[in-house]
Design an enzyme around this catalytic site. Structure first.
Site, short mmCIF file in Angstrom:
data_model
loop_
_atom_site.label_atom_id
_atom_site.label_comp_id
_atom_site.label_asym_id
_atom_site.label_seq_id
_atom_site.Cartn_x
_atom_site.Cartn_y
_atom_site.Cartn_z
N THR A 70 -0.49 14.03 53.02
CA THR A 70 -1.00 13.37 51.93
C THR A 70 -1.95 14.41 51.21
OG1 THR A 70 -0.97 11.20 53.25
CG2 THR A 70 -2.46 11.37 50.90
N THR A 242 -13.37 25.58 55.86
CA THR A 242 -13.17 26.58 57.30
C THR A 242 -11.68 26.17 57.82
OG1 THR A 242 -15.39 26.49 57.65
CG2 THR A 242 -14.02 27.10 59.45
N CYS A 330 2.17 3.69 56.35
CA CYS A 330 1.02 4.06 55.64
C CYS A 330 0.40 2.72 54.91
CB CYS A 330 1.12 5.17 54.66
SG CYS A 330 1.42 6.75 55.53
C1 LIG Z 1 7.41 11.00 53.30
C2 LIG Z 1 5.88 11.02 53.94
N1 LIG Z 1 5.35 11.51 52.95
C3 LIG Z 1 3.84 11.65 53.16
C4 LIG Z 1 3.14 11.28 54.27
C5 LIG Z 1 1.98 11.34 54.75
O1 LIG Z 1 1.65 12.26 55.40
P1 LIG Z 1 0.29 12.30 56.61
O2 LIG Z 1 0.31 10.92 57.37
O3 LIG Z 1 0.44 13.62 57.29
O4 LIG Z 1 -0.95 12.14 55.64
C6 LIG Z 1 4.27 10.35 55.21
C7 LIG Z 1 3.92 9.81 56.40
O5 LIG Z 1 4.06 8.85 56.73
C8 LIG Z 1 5.57 10.55 55.10
O6 LIG Z 1 6.33 9.84 55.78
#
Ligand SMILES: Cc1ncc(COP(=O)(O)O)c(C=O)c1O
Length: 389
Positions: A70, A242, A330
């Site tokens: 993200t 860091t 998410c």
């Molecule tokens: C295509 C995609 N982009 C972004 C993300 C977000 O990554 P992170 O969970 O490492 O923040 C995800 C996670 O579900 C994802 O599948």
């Protein structure tokens, strides 16, 4: 016994990765310290950078460690947008697609709501493929006003793979930088940053058996970004804070293992996936395999079930020990049709009835047997509940 078919949400932390992580967590030192204790940690961090670079085929200086996918998407989209608008010319347009992950959609919408950006949503067909003719024509007519193109390498819900070479070839004609979220693709299909021609590319550790809260943005040497986090100027000034050597080491090992096993795992998982797809379609005339004519990820099986709610199915499978997902984890807890399927032309009703099953390192034939055994009861219950639950 739990049957875990949700690798696209997160993959189990691999044992070797856990051990590597635990070992490095005990080492004292800040990689930016000049003394020898700090420099030892710095060496570990740089080894990790070198290893991640090998895994994605880029130069080590192009790896910017972040705290996950993200953050990487936010840094790329906002950073490129601000950089491209820091000169005299105003470039408000961001060209993208409605099938992107929210880690991409939300920073674009934030720029639209707060900073004068305009998002151009490319049309997407029923199989999840963007309209390349529209894309090319749009850039021909509007390239002077386009800040960046943002298109994911593979879709995390449907598993549809984008022809990134074609995307970049079109954007390059007009000197427009392209960002790609390769989080769903990396470690599952071959991804070479140096061959891609991309300006920036996001990857995340926990999708490949590494720890949650670790990722990288790969930034080509010719690309400049405005940073979104300011402070000590670490990571070429693009990501202050860091630097986390233990997490980088663990991420690097997970990435290395995933890439080393990619070929054999692709064969093994596609065979399991094909069995799963055939089994599900044979079980119910209400089941439809999503984007079956597109190039798709080897470990992804995505379905819609007519007249059923994906949430009911998920719940009824979970009661029988089977973990699946209705879309992006998410958005867990957010009820509603999948925005990805709606962008692909499904009605809201159809988009409410989807289930994603994703396989990985520990998936076996027994898992496929288990889900196929659990599905009839779940489908029966979900069909009776209809779309009201
Ligand atoms: C295509 C995609 N982009 C972004 C993300 C977000 O990554 P992170 O969970 O490492 O923040 C995800 C996670 O579900 C994802 O599948």
């Amino acid at each position: 016994m739990t049957v875990y078919l949700d690798y696209a949400a997160t993959a189990p932390l691999r044992k070797e990765v856990f051990e590597c992580y635990a070992e490095h967590l005990q080492n004292l030192g800040n990689p930016s310290s000049v003394h020898s204790t700090g420099q030892k940690i710095r060496r570990a961090l740089e080894e990790a950078r070198e290893s991640v670079a090998r895994s994605v085929d880029c130069n080590r200086s192009e790896v910017i460690f972040t705290a996950g996918g993200t953050e990487s998407d936010n840094l790329a989209i906002k950073g490129l947008y601000w950089q491209r608008n820091s000169e005299e010319i105003v470039r408000p347009l961001i060209v993208s697609s409605g099938t992107e992950h929210h880690a991409s959609i939300d920073p674009m919408e934030w720029l639209q709501n707060h900073d004068g950006a305009e998002i151009v949503w490319l049309p997407v067909d029923y199989q999840g493929i963007i309209d390349f003719d529209f894309f090319e024509k749009f850039l021909e007519e509007n390239h002077q006003r386009v800040a960046l193109v943002n298109l994911m390498w593979a879709n995390n819900e449907t598993g549809v793979v984008t022809d990134m070479a074609k995307v970049v070839a079109i954007a390059k004609k007009f000197d427009i930088p392209v960002h790609s979220d390769a989080i769903a693709a990396f470690g599952h299909i071959p991804v070479s940053f140096s061959n891609s021609g991309l300006s920036t590319m996001s990857i995340s550790a926990h999708k490949v058996g590494g720890p949650v809260g670790a990722g990288a943005l790969i930034v080509s040497r010719s690309t400049k970004l405005v940073s979104i986090i300011h402070g000590g100027g670490q990571e070429r000034g693009m990501r202050s804070g860091t630097m986390n050597a233990p997490v980088a080491k663990a991420f690097a090992l997970a990435a290395e293992l995933a890439v080393a096993e990619l070929e054999t795992e692709t064969k093994r998982l596609s065979a399991l996936r094909d069995r799963l797809v055939q089994g599900v379609l044979a079980l119910s005339p209400l089941a439809h395999h999503t984007a079956r004519d597109s190039k798709r990820m080897p470990h992804n099986a995505h379905f819609t079930f007519e007249g059923c709610s994906g949430d009911s199915l998920l719940f009824l499978l979970d009661q029988q020990g089977v973990c699946v997902s209705v879309g992006s984890a998410c958005q867990a807890g957010v009820n509603g049709p999948s925005h990805v399927l709606v962008a692909m032309g499904r009605t809201e009703r159809e988009a409410l009835g989807c289930i994603r099953m994703t396989l990985g390192k520990e998936s076996t034939d027994a898992d496929i047997d288990a889900v196929l055994a659990a599905l009839p009861k779940a489908l029966d219950g979900a069909a009776r509940a209809g779309l009201t639950s």
